[in-house]
Design an enzyme around this catalytic site. Structure first.
Site, PDB file in Angstrom:
ATOM      1  N   ASP A   1      35.054  22.752 -20.718  1.00 53.23           N
ATOM      2  CA  ASP A   1      34.489  23.329 -20.315  1.00 53.23           C
ATOM      3  C   ASP A   1      33.076  23.730 -20.648  1.00 53.23           C
ATOM      4  O   ASP A   1      32.866  23.029 -22.173  1.00 53.23           O
ATOM      5  CB  ASP A   1      35.942  24.594 -21.004  1.00 53.23           C
TER       6      ASP A   1
ATOM      7  N   ARG B   1      24.543  38.520 -18.947  1.00 59.87           N
ATOM      8  CA  ARG B   1      25.413  39.307 -20.234  1.00 59.87           C
ATOM      9  C   ARG B   1      25.822  40.476 -19.183  1.00 59.87           C
ATOM     10  O   ARG B   1      26.471  41.232 -20.204  1.00 59.87           O
ATOM     11  CB  ARG B   1      25.042  39.052 -21.273  1.00 59.87           C
TER      12      ARG B   1
ATOM     13  N   LYS C   1      34.917  30.223 -14.554  1.00 63.35           N
ATOM     14  CA  LYS C   1      35.845  29.100 -15.123  1.00 63.35           C
ATOM     15  C   LYS C   1      36.857  29.177 -15.572  1.00 63.35           C
ATOM     16  O   LYS C   1      37.943  28.149 -15.214  1.00 63.35           O
ATOM     17  CB  LYS C   1      34.054  28.702 -15.477  1.00 63.35           C
TER      18      LYS C   1
END
Length: 702
Positions: free
Chosen positions: A220, A587, A35
């Site tokens: 964002d 993660r 992103k």
């Protein structure tokens, strides 16, 4: 000129998002789907291909670290400095607007920004003044923050008492808190957004100016916006409607801070003809890790569906290890980390241990210390919150804004100058009579002999120091900080152990102006700290947002922890806990290890624990189960076997001196492995660290 590779290294969905520049755009970006790349390439495309002035693009995110990464990538794409561009956090960009326009709201432009510590000090002084026991209002600052996130100031609270569960004592504190902020010419963290919204709504001409300036908006981590942040974005985007929001409702984990996941769900209703693009290709994790995360998050109702995939391959299965208690769990984690490190594939910095509550870190830290493994707590006390750094920043705040009574009370007797609590109280009483701030009152007492000679003598030295420093406020910031050390004797008082942090502060201040530096310090948090050095990262699941590691351990996978006990009976809270687990799992790049305990000491008692209900939502083929049965104090260390036997006694123990036929004499750093294949790590002065199999190394004990 637009660089040729600007669009070439994007996948089809990313490219589509970059090229959609006219009208509202919602980019649903799954974990690890690039992103930030979309935002930065979109900025590059707007400013190079479409010739949009760079200062006309407003790009907002949530952490300073994310903002810095955005700036660095944009500079690399454009080949130009990002200085002066509107790229940053919601709070830093709001502060920048208010520095120009806040006089419209009755504040001066040299306002100070109060961090949580400053706000807490102010609230405590108000509670003391009102004779309200602090323990009864432990969560008062959190409640104020929550109201401000929803754009509810004291006026709105008093005007609509029935809607907010009205509490007269709380209302009195809230009103006084805002009055004191105004008197101190200060804003707290939440005021930055709320005041910006008020500015735009009360002064349409100011709003029109910024709407004209910003032709394109990009946000964002949109799923983390609260009501005030979303209102701010809608106000700025109302004219051109060229707003691009990038987010993932599956990663909305900050409800306790006021974040509203509904913002991402209602965006299409608020902005007609919104284009929706899904980024589902993951560039971080293996497919097995993505399947674990996906199988759990799919249980959440009302989510925007997305199916993450990767071309990295299936990858290694995850591991779930159940131990008898939290001590054995911690030893297992530490021993597993040791083996991963000694095998040479991963450094300590490649490994993170995540947990739900801070209380869990104690046993994990002890186990790592026992093994001699370096670690750091991530998301804890930031550099600017360390006492010595905060003290010097408080001096700078007084120099910048003498009305800042919170900073003044922090350093008025630091280093000690016989200005105790009783003296400060006398000055505060006089300040109320004069209707002035503390520092102005001090100056009045010194100048007009308004009180006893003893009081004047006590405070005159401090006033003289501050006046002298104010006279030099226009010198370089580095010189001003050194002048604080010299005139206050602070450096000698704090001692050599803490002086290193102040040296770092001086270095960090190079080339910065006073006001900007103070803002940076106030807006900096523990999550903005960098993971420097080769050490294992320990952090809560909330702190892990935005990070990634080759190896991730999630400790405490038990009902009551993951998911947390307060969420189990509430469907909405349980959905947020699922999102939190999803964030933790994603993660991991290569390896995921989950651990739990049958019994755990939580708070004041030992409790029987049940495995997390989330485990039942994971396909059995995605992970291996391990149950640890310790022999004495030694917990089996291998994560690939259910019951690993302890290695046979070996003469090549840690610390032993050995001779190799080629590299000469060295010292054994560690030994590990099975009886028939013991491996050792040896430090040879001639060639450094070597990992060897005893079957082939021809080592002899010296």
């Amino acid at each position: 000129m637009m660089r040729p590779a600007l669009l070439n290294d994007l996948n089809p969905q990313q490219k589509e998002a970059v090229l959609h520049t006219d009208g509202p755009l919602l980019v649903l970006a799954g974990a690890g789907s690039g992103k930030t790349k979309v935002i930065t390439h979109r900025f590059g495309y707007l400013t190079s291909a479409l010739k949009v002035p760079p200062t006309s693009v407003l790009a907002m995110t949530f952490t300073n670290k994310a903002a810095d990464e955005m700036k660095e990538r944009i500079e690399a794409l454009n080949g130009k400095s990002s200085r002066g561009l509107w790229l940053g956090t919601f709070h830093s960009l709001s502060s920048r607007i208010l520095r120009k326009e806040i006089e419209q709201l009755g504040f001066r432009r040299d306002f100070c920004i109060y961090d949580d510590d400053d706000s807490g000090s102010l609230v405590r002084s108000i509670l003391k003044e009102f004779n309200i026991h602090e323990a009864l209002y432990k969560g008062i600052l959190s409640k104020i923050s929550s109201l401000k996130a929803s754009l509810i100031g004291p006026e709105e609270l008093l005007a609509d008492e029935d809607s907010y569960g009205f509490d007269e004592k709380f209302a009195r504190v809230y009103v006084r808190y805002q009055e004191e902020l105004k008197k101190n010419n200060a804003l707290d963290f939440d005021d930055l957004i709320m005041c910006c919204v008020k500015l735009f709504e009360r002064h349409p001409d100011v709003l029109k100016k910024y709407q004209s300036e910003f032709s394109h908006l990009m946000i964002d981590e949109f799923q983390d916006t609260n009501a005030s942040q979303y209102r701010l974005a809608k106000l700025l985007a109302a004219r051109h409607k060229n707003i691009c929001v990038v987010g993932d409702d599956d990663q909305s984990i900050y409800k306790f801070r006021g974040a509203e996941v509904k913002n991402i769900h209602t965006f299409k209703k608020d902005f007609a003809k919104t284009k929706v693009i899904r980024l589902e290709q993951n560039y971080r994790s293996t497919q097995n890790i993505l399947d674990i995360a996906g199988s759990v998050i799919e249980q959440n109702p009302s989510r925007m569906p997305k199916k993450l995939w990767t071309d990295r391959g299936e990858g290694e299965k995850a591991y779930y290890c159940i131990t008898n208690n939290e001590l054995e769990e911690a030893r297992y984690v530490a021993q597993s980390i040791k083996e991963l490190y000694l095998k040479g594939k991963y450094a300590y910095k490649d490994i993170a241990v995540l947990y739900r509550v801070n209380q869990q870190s104690r046993t994990l830290e002890e186990a790592l210390r026992e093994n001699g493994q370096p670690y750091r707590i991530f998301g804890g006390v930031s550099f600017f919150q360390r006492k010595e750094v905060k003290d010097v920043i408080s001096y700078l705040k007084i120099i910048y804004n003498t009305d800042d009574s919170v900073s003044l009370k922090r350093i008025v007797n630091c280093p000690p100058r016989q200005i105790g609590a009783a003296t400060v109280t006398r000055v505060e009483n006089e300040a109320r009579k004069l209707e002035e701030g503390l520092y102005r009152t001090m100056k009045y007492i010194v100048k007009n002999n308004a009180h006893t000679a003893a009081l004047k003598d006590k405070i005159s030295g401090f006033v003289n120091i501050i006046e002298d420093l104010i006279a030099h406020k226009d010198t370089s910031l580095q010189e001003l900080i050194k002048m604080i050390f010299e005139k206050t004797g602070y450096l000698e008082w704090i001692g050599p152990e803490r002086a290193d942090n102040l040296t770092e502060l001086v270095n960090f201040s190079e080339g910065k102006d006073l006001g900007g530096f103070i803002d940076t310090a106030s807006l900096y948090s523990g999550q903005d700290e960098k993971c420097d050095g080769d050490s294992v990262s320990l952090m809560t699941l909330h702190s892990a947002k935005g990070l990634e590691f080759p190896v991730v351990f999630i400790a405490g996978l038990e009902d009551g922890l993951v998911p947390h006990f307060h969420a189990i009976k509430d469907a909405e809270e349980l959905a947020e806990e699922r999102r939190l687990f999803y964030v933790g799992v994603t993660r991991a790049r290569d390896l995921l290890v989950m651990t739990g305990a049958k019994r755990r000491r939580l708070y004041t008692s030992v409790q029987e624990q049940q495995p997390s209900r989330f485990l039942s939502e994971i396909p059995a083929e995605c992970y291996c189960c391990i149950e640890k049965r310790p022999r004495g104090d030694a917990v089996a260390s291998r994560i690939v076997k259910v019951h690993a036997d302890a290695p046979a006694p070996s003469p090549f123990v840690t610390g032993a001196r050995v001779r190799h036929p080629k590299w000469g004499v060295g010292v054994v750093r560690d030994s590990y492995g099975e009886t028939d294949d013991v491996k050792v790590t040896v430090n040879f002065p001639s060639v450094g660290m070597k990992r060897l199999s005893l079957k082939f190394a021809n080592l002899e004990r010296v």
